[in-house]
Design a protein around this motif. Structure first.
Motif, PDB file in Angstrom:
ATOM      1  N   ALA A 161       0.813  -1.214   0.000  1.00 53.35           N
ATOM      2  CA  ALA A 161       0.000   0.000   0.000  1.00 53.35           C
ATOM      3  C   ALA A 161       0.848   1.266   0.000  1.00 53.35           C
ATOM      4  O   ALA A 161       0.340   2.352  -0.322  1.00 53.35           O
ATOM      5  N   GLN A 162       2.119   1.147   0.347  1.00 54.09           N
ATOM      6  CA  GLN A 162       3.012   2.305   0.436  1.00 54.09           C
ATOM      7  C   GLN A 162       3.932   2.430  -0.779  1.00 54.09           C
ATOM      8  O   GLN A 162       4.778   3.318  -0.821  1.00 54.09           O
ATOM      9  N   THR A 163       3.805   1.520  -1.751  1.00 49.97           N
ATOM     10  CA  THR A 163       4.615   1.562  -2.963  1.00 49.97           C
ATOM     11  C   THR A 163       3.693   1.536  -4.179  1.00 49.97           C
ATOM     12  O   THR A 163       2.494   1.268  -4.058  1.00 49.97           O
ATOM     13  N   HIS A 164       4.281   1.792  -5.346  1.00 58.55           N
ATOM     14  CA  HIS A 164       3.455   1.917  -6.550  1.00 58.55           C
ATOM     15  C   HIS A 164       3.962   1.105  -7.735  1.00 58.55           C
ATOM     16  O   HIS A 164       3.177   0.776  -8.624  1.00 58.55           O
ATOM     17  N   ARG A 165       5.254   0.779  -7.773  1.00 60.15           N
ATOM     18  CA  ARG A 165       5.842   0.197  -8.979  1.00 60.15           C
ATOM     19  C   ARG A 165       6.478  -1.169  -8.746  1.00 60.15           C
ATOM     20  O   ARG A 165       6.379  -2.056  -9.587  1.00 60.15           O
ATOM     21  N   LEU A 166       7.150  -1.347  -7.622  1.00 59.55           N
ATOM     22  CA  LEU A 166       7.904  -2.569  -7.369  1.00 59.55           C
ATOM     23  C   LEU A 166       7.018  -3.817  -7.397  1.00 59.55           C
ATOM     24  O   LEU A 166       5.930  -3.827  -6.826  1.00 59.55           O
ATOM     25  N   ARG A 167       7.493  -4.871  -8.047  1.00 55.65           N
ATOM     26  CA  ARG A 167       6.908  -6.172  -7.800  1.00 55.65           C
ATOM     27  C   ARG A 167       7.380  -6.620  -6.421  1.00 55.65           C
ATOM     28  O   ARG A 167       8.462  -6.208  -5.962  1.00 55.65           O
ATOM     29  N   ALA A 205      -4.101 -18.727  -0.040  1.00 58.22           N
ATOM     30  CA  ALA A 205      -4.575 -18.229  -1.338  1.00 58.22           C
ATOM     31  C   ALA A 205      -5.385 -16.954  -1.168  1.00 58.22           C
ATOM     32  O   ALA A 205      -5.263 -16.000  -1.969  1.00 58.22           O
ATOM     33  N   LYS A 206      -6.225 -16.907  -0.136  1.00 56.13           N
ATOM     34  CA  LYS A 206      -7.033 -15.710   0.138  1.00 56.13           C
ATOM     35  C   LYS A 206      -6.145 -14.538   0.534  1.00 56.13           C
ATOM     36  O   LYS A 206      -6.338 -13.399   0.079  1.00 56.13           O
ATOM     37  N   ILE A 207      -5.170 -14.793   1.403  1.00 49.01           N
ATOM     38  CA  ILE A 207      -4.245 -13.736   1.816  1.00 49.01           C
ATOM     39  C   ILE A 207      -3.505 -13.177   0.610  1.00 49.01           C
ATOM     40  O   ILE A 207      -3.402 -11.954   0.421  1.00 49.01           O
ATOM     41  N   ALA A 208      -2.965 -14.069  -0.222  1.00 51.63           N
ATOM     42  CA  ALA A 208      -2.186 -13.620  -1.374  1.00 51.63           C
ATOM     43  C   ALA A 208      -3.045 -12.870  -2.381  1.00 51.63           C
ATOM     44  O   ALA A 208      -2.595 -11.876  -2.972  1.00 51.63           O
ATOM     45  N   ALA A 209      -4.270 -13.317  -2.603  1.00 51.97           N
ATOM     46  CA  ALA A 209      -5.166 -12.594  -3.505  1.00 51.97           C
ATOM     47  C   ALA A 209      -5.422 -11.182  -2.992  1.00 51.97           C
ATOM     48  O   ALA A 209      -5.460 -10.213  -3.769  1.00 51.97           O
ATOM     49  N   THR A 210      -5.584 -11.057  -1.687  1.00 51.08           N
ATOM     50  CA  THR A 210      -5.795  -9.735  -1.091  1.00 51.08           C
ATOM     51  C   THR A 210      -4.588  -8.832  -1.330  1.00 51.08           C
ATOM     52  O   THR A 210      -4.726  -7.663  -1.704  1.00 51.08           O
ATOM     53  N   VAL A 211      -3.376  -9.363  -1.127  1.00 50.25           N
ATOM     54  CA  VAL A 211      -2.168  -8.561  -1.340  1.00 50.25           C
ATOM     55  C   VAL A 211      -2.027  -8.185  -2.813  1.00 50.25           C
ATOM     56  O   VAL A 211      -1.610  -7.065  -3.137  1.00 50.25           O
ATOM     57  N   ASP A 212      -2.374  -9.090  -3.716  1.00 49.29           N
ATOM     58  CA  ASP A 212      -2.294  -8.747  -5.144  1.00 49.29           C
ATOM     59  C   ASP A 212      -3.239  -7.602  -5.476  1.00 49.29           C
ATOM     60  O   ASP A 212      -2.906  -6.714  -6.264  1.00 49.29           O
ATOM     61  N   ILE A 213      -4.401  -7.597  -4.858  1.00 45.91           N
ATOM     62  CA  ILE A 213      -5.356  -6.505  -5.085  1.00 45.91           C
ATOM     63  C   ILE A 213      -4.841  -5.207  -4.476  1.00 45.91           C
ATOM     64  O   ILE A 213      -4.876  -4.148  -5.111  1.00 45.91           O
ATOM     65  N   VAL A 214      -4.348  -5.267  -3.245  1.00 48.41           N
ATOM     66  CA  VAL A 214      -3.816  -4.066  -2.593  1.00 48.41           C
ATOM     67  C   VAL A 214      -2.678  -3.464  -3.418  1.00 48.41           C
ATOM     68  O   VAL A 214      -2.562  -2.243  -3.546  1.00 48.41           O
ATOM     69  N   SER A 215      -1.853  -4.315  -4.009  1.00 45.85           N
ATOM     70  CA  SER A 215      -0.694  -3.845  -4.768  1.00 45.85           C
ATOM     71  C   SER A 215      -1.028  -3.446  -6.191  1.00 45.85           C
ATOM     72  O   SER A 215      -0.152  -2.948  -6.915  1.00 45.85           O
ATOM     73  N   GLY A 216      -2.247  -3.678  -6.618  1.00 47.87           N
ATOM     74  CA  GLY A 216      -2.600  -3.380  -8.000  1.00 47.87           C
ATOM     75  C   GLY A 216      -2.011  -4.381  -8.983  1.00 47.87           C
ATOM     76  O   GLY A 216      -1.712  -4.056 -10.130  1.00 47.87           O
ATOM     77  N   GLY A 217      -1.823  -5.642  -8.536  1.00 50.63           N
ATOM     78  CA  GLY A 217      -1.342  -6.685  -9.429  1.00 50.63           C
ATOM     79  C   GLY A 217       0.165  -6.779  -9.510  1.00 50.63           C
ATOM     80  O   GLY A 217       0.713  -7.076 -10.575  1.00 50.63           O
ATOM     81  N   ARG A 218       0.856  -6.599  -8.369  1.00 54.05           N
ATOM     82  CA  ARG A 218       2.331  -6.621  -8.382  1.00 54.05           C
ATOM     83  C   ARG A 218       2.917  -7.795  -7.599  1.00 54.05           C
ATOM     84  O   ARG A 218       4.125  -7.851  -7.392  1.00 54.05           O
ATOM     85  N   LEU A 219       2.093  -8.746  -7.186  1.00 54.45           N
ATOM     86  CA  LEU A 219       2.581  -9.836  -6.345  1.00 54.45           C
ATOM     87  C   LEU A 219       3.278 -10.911  -7.165  1.00 54.45           C
ATOM     88  O   LEU A 219       2.764 -11.376  -8.182  1.00 54.45           O
ATOM     89  N   ASP A 220       4.464 -11.332  -6.709  1.00 48.35           N
ATOM     90  CA  ASP A 220       5.077 -12.596  -7.100  1.00 48.35           C
ATOM     91  C   ASP A 220       4.915 -13.529  -5.900  1.00 48.35           C
ATOM     92  O   ASP A 220       5.406 -13.233  -4.806  1.00 48.35           O
ATOM     93  N   PHE A 221       4.238 -14.638  -6.106  1.00 44.62           N
ATOM     94  CA  PHE A 221       3.871 -15.525  -4.996  1.00 44.62           C
ATOM     95  C   PHE A 221       4.979 -16.534  -4.742  1.00 44.62           C
ATOM     96  O   PHE A 221       5.129 -17.517  -5.472  1.00 44.62           O
ATOM     97  N   GLY A 222       5.782 -16.277  -3.708  1.00 49.99           N
ATOM     98  CA  GLY A 222       6.870 -17.180  -3.348  1.00 49.99           C
ATOM     99  C   GLY A 222       6.423 -18.172  -2.293  1.00 49.99           C
ATOM    100  O   GLY A 222       5.798 -17.798  -1.293  1.00 49.99           O
ATOM    101  N   ILE A 223       6.766 -19.454  -2.489  1.00 51.95           N
ATOM    102  CA  ILE A 223       6.376 -20.483  -1.540  1.00 51.95           C
ATOM    103  C   ILE A 223       7.435 -21.590  -1.527  1.00 51.95           C
ATOM    104  O   ILE A 223       8.133 -21.818  -2.525  1.00 51.95           O
ATOM    105  N   GLY A 224       7.557 -22.274  -0.384  1.00 50.64           N
ATOM    106  CA  GLY A 224       8.475 -23.388  -0.253  1.00 50.64           C
ATOM    107  C   GLY A 224       8.000 -24.316   0.840  1.00 50.64           C
ATOM    108  O   GLY A 224       6.967 -24.077   1.482  1.00 50.64           O
TER     109      GLY A 224
END
Length: 288
Positions: free
Chosen positions: A57-63, A80-99
């Motif tokens: 919410a505090q950035t605009h460009r960074l993935r 999945a719900k958490i990550a979808a929320t972050v992708d929306i908050v970021s305007g579609g900038r999420l790279d979903f890292g998992i291990g």
């Protein structure tokens, strides 16, 4: 990459805001631990997804993303719900890292499971559940109707995610790890694969093993972007520049530079000028 541990929120925010203004820096990362894994064992450590949403919410460009989410910490459908929320908050900038989560032999990481009442299953369970998690998370992000899932490790009834992520068909999936079983999961599910730097010969061997697993599955190995995490030396930047050069020569195009706290003033600009622009200029001169 700024590990959100042994550091204040305002310092992290300062670095991310600065990096957001520098086009040479394409992405920014946090880690996913619940207790410190270095320094004061009782020091600060922020919850990764909560902090990532705040920084989104505090950035605009960074993935942005977590390098990488522990699949042991959160049920996959909730993740999945958490990550979808972050992708929306970021305007579609999420790279979903998992291990798979922390290694059983690493006591400083293992203790965070016991401290939070989380089970710590064996490696076979961890890898098998990661594969099922990736399947379920992708389906939750893409399928328009609720579904049931009856897996070996995961059972869901009426699973559904709404709203969906901004990115279509879904946010890129980055799988982190170096073991053979994890690489098999990456070959099936990953858009990006990340490995910690170190012995570049071992890194290359792991990348070739991923190639082999992709071929066995009928997948083009080139369809998975190779990503590497490299620690930054403020005092000896040549060491970091050499490591970047080795990684690029080995076929790694997604370079994550790990910054240690305390962060010097203007550290993001320093990274761009000393670690990104300088090698790029040198390569350009060599090609003439």
């Amino acid at each position: 990459m700024t590990a959100p541990s042994q550091v204040d929120y305002q310092d992290l925010l300062r670095v991310w805001r600065e990096a957001d203004t520098i086009p040479e820096i394409e992405h920014a990362w946090l880690f996913d631990h619940l207790l410190p894994i270095f320094g004061d064992p009782n020091g600060t450590t922020y919850e990764g997804w909560t902090l990532l949403s705040a920084l989104a919410a505090q950035t605009h460009r960074l993935r942005l993303g977590l390098l990488v989410t522990s699949n042991r910490f959160r049920p996959p459908a909730l993740l999945a719900k958490i990550a979808a929320t972050v992708d929306i908050v970021s305007g579609g900038r999420l790279d979903f890292g998992i291990g798979v989560g922390s290694r059983p032999s690493w006591p400083s990481a293992r203790r965070e499971y016991e401290a939070h009442g989380l089970p710590f299953h064996d490696t076979a369970h961890a890898v098998g559940s990661l594969a099922e998690a990736c399947t379920v998370i992708r389906r939750l992000w893409t399928e328009p109707e609720p579904f049931d899932f009856d897996g070996t490790y995961l059972q869901l009834t009426g699973a559904f995610c709404n709203p969906k992520p901004v990115q279509r068909p879904h946010p890129p999936i980055l799988i982190g790890g170096r073991s053979g079983p994890t690489l098999r999961v990456a070959a099936e599910h990953a858009d990006l694969w990340n490995i910690p730097g170190g012995d570049i010969d071992d890194v290359v061997r792991r990348s070739r093993l991923l190639d082999r697993y992709c071929t066995e599955l009928g997948r083009d190995p080139a369809s998975i972007i190779r990503s590497i995490h490299l620690p930054v030396s403020y005092d000896q930047p040549d060491i970091t520049r050499d490591a970047i050069g080795e990684a690029i020569d080995a076929g790694f195009r997604h370079i994550v530079l790990g910054l240690s706290a305390p962060y010097p003033a203007g550290v993001a600009r320093w990274v761009a000028d000393e670690l990104i622009a300088t090698p790029a200029r040198a390569a350009s001169e060599l090609s003439r």
